[in-house]
Design a protein around this motif. Structure first.
Motif, short mmCIF file in Angstrom:
data_model
loop_
_atom_site.label_atom_id
_atom_site.label_comp_id
_atom_site.label_asym_id
_atom_site.label_seq_id
_atom_site.Cartn_x
_atom_site.Cartn_y
_atom_site.Cartn_z
N ILE A 153 64.82 19.40 55.68
CA ILE A 153 64.38 19.35 57.36
C ILE A 153 63.76 18.28 56.84
N ALA A 154 62.81 18.05 56.67
CA ALA A 154 61.56 17.87 56.80
C ALA A 154 61.58 16.42 57.15
N LEU A 155 62.65 15.93 55.85
CA LEU A 155 62.95 14.44 56.11
C LEU A 155 63.86 13.51 57.40
N LYS A 156 64.38 14.34 57.64
CA LYS A 156 65.56 14.38 58.56
C LYS A 156 64.07 13.80 59.88
N MET A 157 63.66 14.95 60.64
CA MET A 157 62.87 14.50 61.21
C MET A 157 61.86 13.95 60.77
N HIS A 272 56.34 20.03 75.27
CA HIS A 272 57.03 19.50 76.87
C HIS A 272 55.70 18.59 76.65
N ALA A 273 54.87 17.89 76.71
CA ALA A 273 53.97 17.37 76.90
C ALA A 273 53.87 16.03 76.08
N LEU A 274 54.39 15.94 75.02
CA LEU A 274 54.87 15.20 74.08
C LEU A 274 56.41 14.30 73.78
N ALA A 281 58.25 14.07 64.49
CA ALA A 281 57.40 13.76 63.49
C ALA A 281 56.50 14.37 62.93
N ALA A 282 55.87 15.47 64.44
CA ALA A 282 54.85 16.51 63.93
C ALA A 282 55.47 17.52 63.20
N PHE A 283 56.78 18.04 63.74
CA PHE A 283 57.44 18.81 63.05
C PHE A 283 57.87 18.57 61.42
N GLY A 284 58.57 17.72 60.90
CA GLY A 284 58.34 17.01 60.13
C GLY A 284 57.57 16.68 58.85
#
Length: 302
Positions: A153-157, A272-274, A281-284
């Motif tokens: 999932i990280a690679l996808k994000m 909601h500010a990003l 990218a932060a998630f991944g």
């Protein structure tokens, strides 16, 4: 050294231990010197997990599980059971965290209720089944599942695939039910709120990232309630830290939850500010770091 209420050894300094009863609970012999630094670490973990939950719709479990697993190791809990306790306790903390996060996203109109109505029942059933299965599985299986799913999932994000769509609308009917049940089962086995899987699943099927994050926050509640029930019913064959019911550390929950509730709304505001790319990218990035650690422990650290 142990942390979740360590009983004192014979001849230990009595000044370092409590000898009282609070609210009818016998706390005699608890080592406060060992408990305090870990309690502070748990409180801090809750603060960070709340921000991540609100920002990424992940329930915070992706933060809580690795920290708890490490702390349980420091406490001397048997290696073959500490991942179980970490996963179960993490899932229990997600109940109030998801409520706070989902409410914050709902006020911004970011929860897709048609998807919630379609996926909730099969996701709930999958979560209960996943928890019951995890309670009977080897620790290496849990860490392996956690690391493998998270790195994919990280690679996808992380990759610039925001425009990638497998379908134009979220699947309904049998296909949607299967997807939801798998998300529920795997999430319960990982001790996470489902956002790790449901966010990419929803974005791949046409839902905008911000709306997917908001909807995933609600799914955290759908997964954590039955999943926690399954872990509470577990009967581990080894002694576990004081305050553990089934596989759930009640003390760990009490220390982590206040921070997650307090900071989940802040995370929602940050989300909601990003921009959509920055949020993905932060998630991944975070997922990738955690996944590599888990896979290392599973396959290389023995």
């Amino acid at each position: 050294t142990a942390w979740m209420a360590v009983r004192s050894a014979p001849g230990a300094d009595p000044a370092r231990h409590m000898s009282t009863t609070v609210a009818g609970i016998d706390l005699t012999g608890i080592d406060l010197a060992a408990l305090l630094p870990v309690a502070l670490a748990m409180l801090g973990t809750g603060l960070i997990a709340g921000v991540m939950a609100g920002m990424l719709g992940i329930g915070g479990g992706i933060v809580i599980v690795p920290v708890l697993e490490y702390m349980l190791g420091e406490a001397g809990v048997a290696a073959e059971w500490r991942m179980h306790v970490a996963v179960a306790t993490s899932l229990a903390t997600i109940i109030p965290t998801s409520l706070a996060s989902a409410r914050a996203h709902h006020t911004r109109g970011a929860v897709d209720w048609p998807t919630v109505r379609t996926w909730s029942v099969p996701m709930l059933a999958g979560a209960l089944g996943g928890a019951l299965l995890a309670a009977r599985s080897a620790s290496a299986l849990l860490t392996g599942i956690f690391g493998t799913v998270a790195v994919l999932i990280a690679l996808k994000m992380l990759l610039p695939l925001d425009g990638l769509r497998l379908t134009e609308s979220t699947p309904r009917g049998p296909i949607g039910a299967i997807i939801a049940a798998v998300i529920g089962a795997v999430s319960a086995m990982m001790g996470i709120g489902g956002g790790t899987l449901s966010v990419p699943a929803m974005t791949l099927t046409g839902l905008p990232i911000h709306r997917a994050v908001g909807t995933a926050a609600f799914f955290g509640l759908v997964i954590s309630l039955p999943g926690t029930a399954g872990y509470l019913l577990a009967q581990p064959p080894v002694p576990l830290p004081w305050g553990t019911v089934g596989l759930v550390s009640v003390l760990g929950v009490a220390l982590i939850v206040p921070g997650t509730i307090a900071t989940a709304p802040l995370g929602a505001r940050i989300a909601h500010a990003l921009s959509r790319r920055a949020l993905s990218a932060a998630f991944g990035l975070f997922l990738f770091v955690v996944a590599v650690r888990m896979l290392y422990r599973t396959f290389l650290a023995g």
